[in-house]
Write a protein that holds these residues in place. Structure first.
Motif, PDB file in Angstrom:
ATOM      1  N   ARG A  72      -3.053   1.788  14.617  1.00 42.62           N
ATOM      2  CA  ARG A  72      -3.393   0.903  13.159  1.00 42.62           C
ATOM      3  C   ARG A  72      -2.364   1.332  12.191  1.00 42.62           C
ATOM      4  NH1 ARG A  72      -7.460   5.281  10.100  1.00 42.62           N
ATOM      5  NH2 ARG A  72      -7.869   4.840   8.387  1.00 42.62           N
ATOM      6  N   TYR A  73      -2.463  -0.078  11.610  1.00 40.55           N
ATOM      7  CA  TYR A  73      -1.669  -0.603  10.254  1.00 40.55           C
ATOM      8  C   TYR A  73      -1.800   0.249  10.030  1.00 40.55           C
ATOM      9  CZ  TYR A  73       0.220  -4.030  13.854  1.00 40.55           C
ATOM     10  OH  TYR A  73       0.708  -4.506  14.507  1.00 40.55           O
ATOM     11  N   LEU A  74      -0.767   0.876   8.594  1.00 41.71           N
ATOM     12  CA  LEU A  74      -1.198   1.378   7.170  1.00 41.71           C
ATOM     13  C   LEU A  74       0.294   1.201   6.533  1.00 41.71           C
ATOM     14  CD1 LEU A  74      -0.093   4.881   8.846  1.00 41.71           C
ATOM     15  CD2 LEU A  74      -2.378   3.996   8.227  1.00 41.71           C
ATOM     16  N   PRO A  75       0.171  -0.285   5.523  1.00 46.65           N
ATOM     17  CA  PRO A  75       0.268  -0.703   4.951  1.00 46.65           C
ATOM     18  C   PRO A  75       0.849  -0.486   3.412  1.00 46.65           C
ATOM     19  CG  PRO A  75      -1.778  -1.701   5.326  1.00 46.65           C
ATOM     20  CD  PRO A  75      -1.365  -1.179   6.349  1.00 46.65           C
ATOM     21  N   GLU A  76      -0.161   0.829   2.986  1.00 51.64           N
ATOM     22  CA  GLU A  76       0.151   1.380   2.706  1.00 51.64           C
ATOM     23  C   GLU A  76       1.691   2.675   2.221  1.00 51.64           C
ATOM     24  OE1 GLU A  76      -3.462   2.208   1.213  1.00 51.64           O
ATOM     25  OE2 GLU A  76      -3.684   0.338   0.008  1.00 51.64           O
ATOM     26  N   ILE A  77       2.127   2.978   3.702  1.00 51.77           N
ATOM     27  CA  ILE A  77       3.156   3.819   4.319  1.00 51.77           C
ATOM     28  C   ILE A  77       4.018   3.946   2.986  1.00 51.77           C
ATOM     29  CG2 ILE A  77       4.227   2.840   6.118  1.00 51.77           C
ATOM     30  CD1 ILE A  77       2.888   6.745   6.277  1.00 51.77           C
ATOM     31  N   ASN A  78       4.885   2.544   2.731  1.00 45.38           N
ATOM     32  CA  ASN A  78       5.666   2.905   1.397  1.00 45.38           C
ATOM     33  C   ASN A  78       5.501   2.615   0.076  1.00 45.38           C
ATOM     34  OD1 ASN A  78       7.900   3.155   3.758  1.00 45.38           O
ATOM     35  ND2 ASN A  78       7.186   1.049   4.680  1.00 45.38           N
ATOM     36  N   ALA A  79       4.761   2.349   0.146  1.00 45.59           N
ATOM     37  CA  ALA A  79       3.449   2.269  -1.255  1.00 45.59           C
ATOM     38  C   ALA A  79       4.113   3.466  -2.562  1.00 45.59           C
ATOM     39  CB  ALA A  79       2.175   2.404  -1.450  1.00 45.59           C
ATOM     40  N   SER A  80       4.041   2.824  -3.573  1.00 52.22           N
ATOM     41  CA  SER A  80       5.441   3.298  -4.850  1.00 52.22           C
ATOM     42  C   SER A  80       4.289   3.978  -5.480  1.00 52.22           C
ATOM     43  CB  SER A  80       6.048   2.658  -5.677  1.00 52.22           C
ATOM     44  OG  SER A  80       5.240   1.598  -6.026  1.00 52.22           O
ATOM     45  N   ASN A  81       2.963   3.803  -5.315  1.00 54.98           N
ATOM     46  CA  ASN A  81       2.494   4.831  -5.446  1.00 54.98           C
ATOM     47  C   ASN A  81       1.724   6.514  -5.633  1.00 54.98           C
ATOM     48  OD1 ASN A  81      -0.481   5.798  -5.967  1.00 54.98           O
ATOM     49  ND2 ASN A  81      -1.006   4.691  -7.511  1.00 54.98           N
ATOM     50  N   PHE A  82       1.958   7.520  -5.450  1.00 57.00           N
ATOM     51  CA  PHE A  82       1.783   8.664  -4.546  1.00 57.00           C
ATOM     52  C   PHE A  82       0.013   9.145  -4.108  1.00 57.00           C
ATOM     53  CE2 PHE A  82       0.953  13.064  -5.136  1.00 57.00           C
ATOM     54  CZ  PHE A  82       1.596  12.963  -3.945  1.00 57.00           C
ATOM     55  N   ASN A  83      -0.310   9.193  -4.298  1.00 58.13           N
ATOM     56  CA  ASN A  83      -1.391   8.747  -3.998  1.00 58.13           C
ATOM     57  C   ASN A  83      -2.078   7.949  -2.817  1.00 58.13           C
ATOM     58  OD1 ASN A  83      -2.125  10.905  -5.972  1.00 58.13           O
ATOM     59  ND2 ASN A  83      -3.190   9.252  -6.930  1.00 58.13           N
TER      60      ASN A  83
END
Length: 440
Positions: A335-346
């Motif tokens: 399962r790919y998680l493109p938002e795992i390093n996102a700057s947005n906390f939520n």
């Protein structure tokens, strides 16, 4: 239809395009180490699901209609009671009118507002329930109205005139975790926490006279998978010794003997056990247990202090996801998680919780799929007449002739418990009856 030349040219181009994709797909499966998942699990399963869809499950229309009448009577009774307690009649399905009654007329405390006025969602009503009896009745009314429209009226439309059965569609590619989805109708969403919801299962019966419905359910499969993946000694000890996992957790976290664990302790431990599987936050736990966020945070800290293997797993899997961009189940489903390093906390927090949960929930989904493939083989090898009808979360449902019932009571849990070898035993509980309700 277009002319034959135009149609054949179109179909040939389509076929050529599909054929050209195959080597690319094979290359991708090989590169992602998902060959065996595809060829040994998902493809054999697709044929089994097709058989189950075609087979369908018998639904007793008269019983369903009678249940609908019972629900309608209860809905009318609840509406009369709500109007009496409110002192006036109004449109119960209008959030605006309901808000005016609860907050302006009855003076209940406002929990939250929306752009259009007062919020009257389920969460708000749950918080207001202690303040006025009318709120409890409104919650009951909503639950019954949903059962009536979605499951009674909805199911009546789905019963086939041809064979009196419901033929759900199973989807293998909708849920990102690998879970199967059931559609048209969705038989996985029948609410069974309330008795009225469970009653809907009564209408599902065997398609042959003298047969039984047999259901087998994995016991706490996700917590067993967590014990295996995290390699936590205390968690493994509980399952290896067949202890009550929630009592064991409460005993360890509160530092008391198992026999001294009371109902509140066990309930708190249960909420944390299942919450941990879904990457629970202190806010989520505080809402579940109706305690402060500070108390919830302390409880979670105590849990991780005791179950250090689980803490280690949670930390490691999030690091792994940040590095690779994906997480995997034991059977290599990604399962790919493109938002795992996102700057947005939520966004980042949601991806982190997903990273913790997917290997557990996804492996549990893979295990029940494996059990279905192996169960299908077992039925064919033994030339049994019993049929696999449904998969609902961690449960398999069969219809079984009388002369195979004793064998199936042994065979089904045996196959399910050996579907995949873990460091803790898998456990499946079996029950049977004249309908699906009795088989639970």
């Amino acid at each position: 239809m277009p002319e034959v030349e135009i149609l054949s040219d179109f179909l040939c181009r389509k076929a050529a395009a599909v054929a050209a994709i195959i080597p690319l797909q094979e290359q991708a499966l090989e590169g992602d180490e998902m060959n065996s998942l595809f060829h040994e699990l998902e493809m054999p399963l697709s044929r089994i699901l097709a058989d189950m869809e075609k087979q369908g499950i018998k639904a007793n229309t008269a019983d369903l209609q009678a249940l609908g009448s019972e629900f309608e009577e209860n809905i009318s009774r609840l509406m009369a009671e709500i109007y009496k307690l409110s002192g006036t009649e109004f449109n119960l399905n209008s959030p605006k009118q309901l808000g005016e009654i609860l907050f302006d007329r009855l003076g209940l405390p406002v929990v939250k507002k929306t752009k259009t006025g007062y919020s009257t969602d389920a969460e708000v009503l749950e918080k207001l329930a202690p303040y006025h009896d009318v709120v409890k009745h409104i919650l009951q009314y909503r639950q019954l109205a949903k059962l009536q429209s979605t499951y009674v009226e909805g199911l009546l439309k789905e019963i086939s005139d041809r064979d009196g059965k419901v033929h759900t569609y199973y989807r293998q590619t909708i849920a990102a975790t690998g879970r199967l989805s059931s559609q048209f109708p969705n038989l996985q969403n029948i609410p069974i926490r309330m008795e009225e919801g469970r009653k809907i299962r009564k209408v599902f019966v065997p398609s042959e006279p003298g047969w039984s419905i047999l259901a087998a359910d994995y016991s706490q499969i996700e917590l067993r998978v967590l014990a295996h993946i995290s390699d936590d000694e205390r968690l493994k000890e509980a399952f290896v010794n067949d202890m009550d996992i929630h009592t064991k957790t409460a005993s360890d976290v509160f530092g008391v003997k198992p026999e001294d664990v009371d109902g509140d302790m066990r309930r708190s431990a249960k909420a944390v056990n299942f919450g941990i599987v879904y990457g629970i936050s202190d806010y989520g736990l505080s809402q579940n247990l109706h305690i402060t966020r500070k108390e919830a945070a302390q409880f979670i800290d105590q849990y991780f202090e005791v179950f250090q293997g689980v803490r280690r797993y949670m930390d490691d899997i999030v690091k792994e996801a940040r590095q690779d961009g994906y997480v995997k189940t034991l059977l290599e489903r990604r399962r790919y998680l493109p938002e795992i390093n996102a700057s947005n906390f939520n966004l980042r927090s949601f991806a982190e919780r997903t990273a913790m949960n997917t290997p557990i929930q996804g492996t549990a989904a893979d295990i029940i799929k494996l059990a279905m493939v192996q169960m299908d083989e077992a039925l064919r090898e033994r030339k049994l007449k019993s049929r696999m009808l449904l998969q609902v979360h961690d449960e398999l449902v069969f219809e079984v002739p009388a002369d195979e019932l004793e064998l199936m009571k042994e065979l089904v849990p045996a196959v399910m418990e050996k579907a995949l070898e873990l460091s803790v035993p898998l456990k499946a509980e079996v029950s049977f009856g004249d309908n699906w309700y009795e088989a639970k």
